[in-house]
Write an enzyme that holds these catalytic residues in place. Structure first.
Site, PDB file in Angstrom:
ATOM      1  N   GLU A 467      -6.378 -43.295  51.776  1.00 22.99           N
ATOM      2  CA  GLU A 467      -5.658 -44.459  52.293  1.00 22.99           C
ATOM      3  C   GLU A 467      -6.000 -44.763  53.754  1.00 22.99           C
ATOM      4  O   GLU A 467      -5.143 -44.778  54.634  1.00 22.99           O
ATOM      5  CB  GLU A 467      -4.145 -44.259  52.108  1.00 22.99           C
ATOM      6  CG  GLU A 467      -3.781 -44.253  50.634  1.00 22.99           C
ATOM      7  CD  GLU A 467      -2.313 -43.980  50.361  1.00 22.99           C
ATOM      8  OE1 GLU A 467      -1.756 -44.637  49.473  1.00 22.99           O
ATOM      9  OE2 GLU A 467      -1.735 -43.105  51.021  1.00 22.99           O
ATOM     10  N   GLU A 543      -4.519 -40.792  41.903  1.00 21.68           N
ATOM     11  CA  GLU A 543      -3.079 -40.572  41.841  1.00 21.68           C
ATOM     12  C   GLU A 543      -2.522 -41.422  40.709  1.00 21.68           C
ATOM     13  O   GLU A 543      -2.908 -42.580  40.550  1.00 21.68           O
ATOM     14  CB  GLU A 543      -2.388 -40.953  43.155  1.00 21.68           C
ATOM     15  CG  GLU A 543      -2.786 -40.104  44.353  1.00 21.68           C
ATOM     16  CD  GLU A 543      -2.153 -40.582  45.665  1.00 21.68           C
ATOM     17  OE1 GLU A 543      -1.120 -41.291  45.600  1.00 21.68           O
ATOM     18  OE2 GLU A 543      -2.690 -40.266  46.737  1.00 21.68           O
TER      19      GLU A 543
END
EC number: 3.2.1.23
Length: 1050
Positions: A467, A543
């Site tokens: 991220e 994820e």
């Protein structure tokens, strides 16, 4: 010239992204510097290492400028002992801060607050003159957060940042025989903190091991081990690149460099498999010639035993540095796994086989010690993962403790090793990755990770971080890895999970069938993604399945897709463990805390608790769902006459040489026929198993079920004997029912009693007045209130059985998934809880619309209609028909009508508070663990019995919990309920669960709360910040009906 402490601090290195270290040694794999080959081969403790773990002197300051200058030479009067490794926030200094995305400091890179908590560590240690007589001494810090300066005997040694990789310094010039003192000044915040914005507790200190290492003057400087397998995997080359530290003045003297030899020995246990020795030097690299301080050794191995997560066979490579007399100078050794990782024809393959990633994300976290993790905790996680059918783990979101990789090598887990980079709180996220002034800080975190960890066979994928958007830095680092380690793919999710900086499509929280067309970085459904034009990469979710609290609904849908589409190769669940820390209340009692409990601001409350296991590693119910969905054996029922099943092994490499098949035919929870046999399956094969010639003839009516399970008779390195690895259940067709003579005789025996009961109609009595309606049968009396129309009390022998009346229930204590991102300062109108609030579901006004009584020939029937409204708007209509028969049973038919304006309710059911508290709950239905309509793959239909306290799932943030679905019979004390329903039973009311912030604050209430649901909405779990319950599991109909039969055994 030595700089003073004020002079060093005045440079503010911790606010300069181009200064990440001073005098730190280059990264390399872990060294031990054995001085004999046998010790290296057998991995014995090295006398050349000396741990500095233990109690250090510690002083705490609010900012570095407050540290007295003389501290570098002697301890301060206020210094107190502090263990190393540890986070100082867990020892009474400062406070841990939990945030997810937002930075815990004002965002002004590279600046950090002037009030910058500072820890001053010091320790004395003793060295014998023999230690210092020759060679060099290094100090190794495996992990310090977030930046630190080092002094030895009052002299400044160096500086380092990057909390999750080792910092190593040469102490030789500063040491003396006898007592020595090291001093470490640790800063909580540095410019590196902007690269460490991971979703975790923000804590500080020396939290990994510290040790000294003695190396010879001429020593091994770097070792890179690679394995190359032939196309048929029948032979392999072991390639070892080794570099030696030689004084620069001697590098161009071939007589000096050529006098040193390097030898590689490859061992399999105590068997020497191969050996090769050659002098330093490489082939000519360019017109200036070869490297003279390194060499490449290649050993050919025939028929190597291959490494995989299923069969983690390890060899041991011992690399020895010899002098001109063939005497050993030092040896280093590493576990070696012969395995190949490749992406071929759109598939990620291990040793030529397409692998299905059964993965989980794991933070390094312990409830008592925070980010200081010991071997026992590491091993506990690995064993639990293996036992629950995980084969892969993502190091989210930083390189782990060095021992983690050795254990994964040995026990067999595929690892995604991830750089310690996350800039989630930046706007945009790529702000720093596109800034050239930050390039060095980014690159060191990637390159040093690779240089430390590349010898581990368990690592199958490198990750550039998490991220952090997508910038030019990512593209450059992707190319660096592909050049320096062409044996592994690289993944990176930032920028949309499909940039040129990733070999794998690795989205997070993409759904199975639903597109999420966000403007900048759309998330397509995983099925759609692999079919996009010109897209041929495998898709592995970095994820997915956000396991926050009572969650994990719909997980089985992912696994249906993974098994259906070959290029959907699994993913990594978020995440492994609830990141809760042990805190203490005002009375000194421990409890599990989350964001804000330490007075930390900002904080993201309970968002740190997304685990499949609680902080102490006890399982969430969702762990069983993962275990079942990911199991390596798949089952299908081929026929019932004869009874034949098919079993498919999803193992790629191992035979089922330690598996036993057990099967049972169950009638209403009782076994009527069973058997077992060895399971003999080759990898990726299927086999039919004939269990019985026909279904058994029954002597009583009921539903038959076939249960199968696979157990491992013998213990393994990761599991005990009789470990259950796979299971399945089928509902069988009804066989012939042939009453036995015993049953016939029993019926005859009770016939007079039944006839007598027919004559006791006068025992079912009805009494009415202006306030109540009473139905009496023998010692029981059901009392209704004419005002509410409700069953207000159930009397047995003049003893009240209800503490709260029986009534409709349409709400649940909100789950994390119901709440989404709504909080006090931000309301998400799309969250389920906000929709329910707006509609008035938590403030419904009930009115009894009608109440009718009929005294029939064999029963009494009471019909009641209830209206539920909010702000005078009718929302729900409930029609209950109670029937009381001559056997003391109360049967309730419920019909609920829902207004079209109302959002789908959480449940359609009833609740009451029973006066009884019984120690045990027994039921015939799905169990034994908690299950919900969209999370019941792992549950099995059967007869279950559990203590009452185990019917409550102690989620740290209280919510709806403990449901058991598809129940046909519930026995609790003297109560028996029958029908087709879901139920939950607990000492805590829905109301208490709704208003209590922590599990430890719940107070057992009087009696027992019983929730009976005809229907219950799913829990969702694709993510926890948007509505994720699938449409099939939402109560969208306008009408619902269910029936319950209650009886109290007098």
């Amino acid at each position: 010239m030595q700089l003073s402490l004020p002079q060093i601090l005045s440079r503010r290195d911790w606010e300069n992204p181009q200064i990440t270290q001073y005098h730190r040694l280059e990264a390399h794999p872990p060294f031990h510097s054995w001085r004999d080959v046998e010790s290296a081969q057998k991995d014995r403790p090295s006398p050349q290492q000396q741990t500095l773990n233990g109690l250090w002197s510690f002083s705490y300051f609010t900012q570095p400028e407050a540290v007295p200058e003389h501290w570098v030479r002697c301890d301060l009067a206020e210094a107190k002992p502090l263990p190393v490794p540890a986070n100082w926030q867990l020892h009474g200094y400062d406070a841990p801060i939990y945030t997810n995305i937002q930075y815990p400091i004002p965002v002004n890179p590279p600046r950090v607050p002037d009030l910058n908590p500072t820890g001053c560590y010091s320790r004395d240690f003793t060295l014998e003159p023999s230690w210092l007589a020759s060679g060099k001494t290094r100090i190794i810090f495996d992990g310090v957060s977030s930046a630190f300066y080092l002094w030895c005997n009052g002299q400044w040694v160096g500086y380092s940042q990057d909390s999750r990789l080792p910092a190593e310094f040469d102490l030789t010039p500063y040491l003396q025989a006898g007592s020595n003192r090291i001093a470490v000044l640790v800063l909580r915040w540095s410019d590196g903190s902007y690269l460490e914005d991971q979703d975790m507790w923000r804590m500080s200190g020396i939290f990994r091991d510290v040790k000294l290492l003695h190396k010879p003057e001429i020593h091994l400087r770097d070792i890179h081990i690679m394995t190359h397998l032939s196309p048929e995997f029948t032979s392999a080359n072991l390639e070892v690149m080794a570099a030696v530290n030689i004084p620069s003045l001697q590098l161009n003297d071939p007589q000096v460099t050529g006098s040193y030899q390097l030898r590689v020995q490859l061992w399999l246990a105590d068997k020497l498999v191969a050996s090769l020795q050659q002098p330093l030097g490489t082939q000519a690299i360019d017109e200036r010639g070869p490297y003279t301080d390194r060499t490449q050794l290649v050993l050919r191995i025939d028929q190597p035993l291959l490494w995989s997560a299923e069969q983690p066979t390890l060899y041991r490579a011992v690399v020895s540095l010899l002098n001109h007399q063939q005497e050993l100078i030092e040896a280093e050794a590493y576990d070696v796994g012969f395995r190949q990782v490749a992406i071929h024809q759109g598939l990620l393959k291990i040793n030529g086989k397409a692998v299905l990633i059964r993965g989980v994300n794991r933070h390094e976290h312990h409830p008592q010690t925070g980010q200081a993790i010991d071997e026992e905790s590491l091993l506990q996680d690995i064993l639990l993962m293996k036992q629950h059918n995980f084969n892969a783990v993502r190091c989210s979101h930083y390189p782990n403790h060095p021992l983690w990789y050795r254990l994964c090598d040995r026990y067999g887990l595929y690892v995604v090793d991830e750089a310690n980079i996350e800039t989630h709180g930046m706007q945009p996220m790529s702000r720093l990755s596109d800034d050239p002034s930050w390039f060095s800080a980014f690159s060191e975190r990637v390159t040093r990770m690779v240089q430390r960890d590349r010898n581990h066979p368990c690592i199958i994928i490198w990750s550039l971080g998490n991220e952090s958007g997508h910038g030019a830095t990512h593209d450059a680092l992707y190319r660096w890895i592909k050049t320096n380690d062409p044996t592994r793919p690289v993944q990176y999710e930032g920028g949309g999970a499909n940039t040129l900086a990733t070999d794998i499509l690795c989205p997070m929280y993409a759904r199975v069938d639903e597109d999420q067309p966000f403007p900048a970085v759309p998330k397509w459904s995983i099925k759609k993604w692999i079919g996009l034009p010109n897209e041929s990469r495998p898709l592995i979710l970095c994820e997915y399945a956000h396991a926050m609290g009572n969650s994990f609904g719909g997980f089985a849908r992912y696994w249906q897709a993974f098994r259906q589409y070959p290029r959907l190769q699994g993913g990594f669940i978020w995440d492994w463990v609830d990141q809760s820390l042990t805190h203490h209340n005002d009375h000194g009692q421990p409890y599990w805390a989350y964001g804000g409990d330490f007075g930390d601001t900002p904080n993201d409350r309970q968002f740190c608790m997304n685990g499949l296991v609680f902080p102490d590693r006890s399982p969430h119910p969702s762990l069983y769902e993962a275990q079942c969905a990911q199991q390596f054996f798949q089952f299908s029922l081929l026929s019932t006459t004869p009874l034949v099943i098919n079993i498919t092994s999803e193992y790629l490499f191992r035979e089922s040489d330690n598996e036993q098949l057990y099967w049972r035919i169950m009638l209403e929870g009782e076994s009527v026929l069973e058997g077992s046999q060895p399971l003999n399956l080759s990898p990726e094969s299927s086999q039919c198993y004939r269990l019985a010639e026909k279904l058994p003839t029954l002597n009583k009516p009921g539903q038959l079920w076939l249960n199968v399970e696979i157990r491992q008779p013998k213990e393994t390195p990761w599991s005990p004997a009789q470990h259950r690895s796979a299971w399945h259940q089928w509902r069988l067709p009804q066989p012939l029912f042939s009453p036995s003579s015993d049953l016939t005789n029993a019926t005859a025996h009770y016939a007079p009693q039944l006839q007598h009961n027919l004559q006791l109609q006068h025992d079912l009595q009805l009494q009415q007045d202006e306030q109540h309606i009473k139905v009496t049968y023998q010692q029981q009396c059901w009392q209704f209130s004419r005002q509410t129309g409700r069953l207000a009390q159930w009397w047995v022998a003049d003893k009240p059985m209800l503490l709260r009346p029986l009534q409709d229930q349409f709400v649940r204590a909100p789950l994390d998934n119901d709440i989404g991102i709504s909080e006090a300062t931000h309301i998400d109108p799309n969250a389920w809880v906000e929709r329910w609030k707006k509609a008035g579901m938590y403030q419904l006004q009930q009115r009894c619309l009608s109440l009718h009584v009929d005294h029939l020939s064999h029963s009494v029937q009471i019909s009641a209609e209830y209206g539920y409204e909010f702000e005078q708007e009718p929302l729900l209509h409930s029609h209950w028909v109670y029937r009381f028969d001559r056997h003391g049973r109360m049967t309730i038919d419920v019909n609920v009508r829902i207004a079209t304006s109302l959002p789908a309710p959480a449940r359609i059911g009833m609740c009451c508070q029973l006066a009884d508290i019984s120690p045990t709950v027994e039921w015939l239905g799905l169990g034994p663990h908690e299950n919900y309509p969209d999370r019941q793959l792992a549950a099995q239909y059967g007869h279950w019995s559990l203590p009452l306290e185990q019917m409550h799932t102690a989620y740290i943030f209280p919510s709806e919990n403990g449901l058991r679905c598809n129940t046909h019979t519930l026995n609790y004390g003297r109560w028996t309920l029958t029908g087709d329903f879901h139920f939950g039973i607990s000492r805590y009311s829905t109301q208490q669960l709704m208003v209590t912030s922590h599990q430890h604050l719940l107070e057992p209430e009087e009696g027992t709360w019983l929730n009976i649901d005809g229907f219950h909405m799913g829990v969702g779990g694709d993510d926890s910040w948007s509505p994720s319950v699938h449409i099939d599991d939402i109560l969208t109909r306008e009408t619902y009906q269910y029936q319950i039969c209650w009886q109290y055994k007098v």
